[in-house]
Design an enzyme around this catalytic site. Structure first.
Site, PDB file in Angstrom:
ATOM      1  N   GLY A  64       0.823  -1.199   0.000  1.00 31.01           N
ATOM      2  CA  GLY A  64       0.000   0.000   0.000  1.00 31.01           C
ATOM      3  C   GLY A  64       0.860   1.253   0.000  1.00 31.01           C
ATOM      4  O   GLY A  64       2.049   1.220   0.328  1.00 31.01           O
ATOM      5  N   GLY A 113      -0.347  -5.050   0.302  1.00 27.49           N
ATOM      6  CA  GLY A 113      -1.512  -4.780  -0.525  1.00 27.49           C
ATOM      7  C   GLY A 113      -1.513  -5.517  -1.846  1.00 27.49           C
ATOM      8  O   GLY A 113      -2.569  -5.794  -2.413  1.00 27.49           O
TER       9      GLY A 113
END
Length: 342
Positions: A64, A113
């Site tokens: 992320g 992520g």
């Protein structure tokens, strides 16, 4: 948007991560754009399957976009990150439950992520360059995006080992641990994509798959089960110290570098996740930790040390890897009340 491209071609919906200069790090707007595409294609009879891919050779998605969270948190803004995680986890669940095949082509780094995007679909392809990891404990977070469920379902105690140490897995080990299920040599990817687009037949991916060698985890299983079956972090560290050998020493060093709060919470989450039946349950528990992580955990300090100042010397809230009090971990994983993910 420029950072992610979504389009339809032939029988396929195609998502292309397009931030190669940032290792395709996933931002909040990117997550929402991907979700919108998946929603649009779900009931479209012209779309038989979805292809997930990324530009650049270095990474499918290295995690992320956490630098922005640091700056927001330092300014006292905690809600933007919480909104991002909630929306990201919703996307992870939609991918896991999607009614059409999702074929992910995952080169280079697949971390954090990136696992949530690429490792919950039906056809999860890795190649020679693929390296999968969940290194969140090293930055004060926990293996999230539903990754805790993948780790909990890994053979034996592989999940504890990978989750606590952030060990990078090659293609063979990624398949062994459950992050991927198909190995296709990189040189075959363009032709496979063309075939998927033309036919909409996801079994083309299975037909293109090849045996893969180089797995190290199977040979480590006796040691991993012996060490990581211990009830507490203190016991795991003690067993690692007594084990000796390169793998144990490397694991010991990795754990000692990581956030004590994150380590203890990860161990607890993985133990609970073994009883879960869906990604929904996993992300609900993960969200309780991440919601609190930048206020009550070590996340902001972990980002500072890793990405902002890059001194690699985080000052965790607790001085030793096994020093986080059990009541504190119970609090980090307790209900958020109306803020819980429903």
């Amino acid at each position: 948007m420029d950072d992610v491209k979504t389009r339809t071609e032939g029988r396929a919906g195609i998502v292309t991560l397009a931030r190669p200069q940032a290792l395709n790090a996933l931002s909040h707007p990117m997550s929402l754009a991907i979700e919108a595409a998946f929603d649009a294609w779900r009931d479209d009879p012209a779309i038989a399957l979805v292809i997930m891919e990324a530009e650049g050779e270095k990474a499918f998605c290295a995690g992320g976009d956490i630098a922005s969270i640091y700056h927001q948190a330092k300014a006292g803004a905690l809600q933007p990150a919480r909104d991002f995680w909630r929306d990201e986890y919703r996307l992870n669940v939609k991918i896991a439950e999607y009614p059409k095949p999702i074929v992910s082509f995952m080169q280079g780094f697949i971390m954090g992520g990136g696992v949530g995007l690429g490792c919950h679909g039906s056809h999860r392809i890795v190649g020679e360059s693929s390296r999968v990891a969940m290194p969140e404990c090293g930055i004060g977070l926990i293996p999230d995006v539903g990754g805790s469920l993948i780790l909990a379902r890994a053979p034996g105690r592989v999940g504890e080992y990978v989750g606590l140490t952030g060990e990078r897995l090659n293609a063979a080990d990624a398949i062994f641990a459950g992050f991927a299920n198909l190995y296709v040599p990189g040189e075959d990817w363009p032709a496979l994509k063309r075939g998927l687009i033309e036919t909409g037949d996801a079994t083309r991916a299975e037909e293109a798959a090849r045996p893969v060698e180089g797995a190290t985890l199977p040979g480590l299983m006796p040691m991993l089960d012996r060490v990581f079956s211990a009830e507490t972090l203190s016991e795991i560290l003690e067993r690692l110290e007594g084990e000796g050998g390169e793998t144990a020493e490397k694991a010991l060093a990795a754990i000692r570098r990581s956030s004590p709060i994150s380590l203890a919470a990860t161990l607890e989450i993985l133990r609970r996740a073994r009883g879960f039946s869906s990604v929904r349950e996993a992300v609900a528990l993960e969200y309780r930790f991440t919601w609190r992580s930048h206020e009550l955990g070590d996340f902001v300090e972990g980002i500072r040390a890793q990405l902002i100042d890059k001194d690699r010397t985080p000052h965790w809230k607790h001085p030793a890897a096994d020093a986080a009090p059990a009541p504190y971990i119970a609090m980090m994983l307790s209900s958020l009340g109306e803020n819980d993910i429903q």
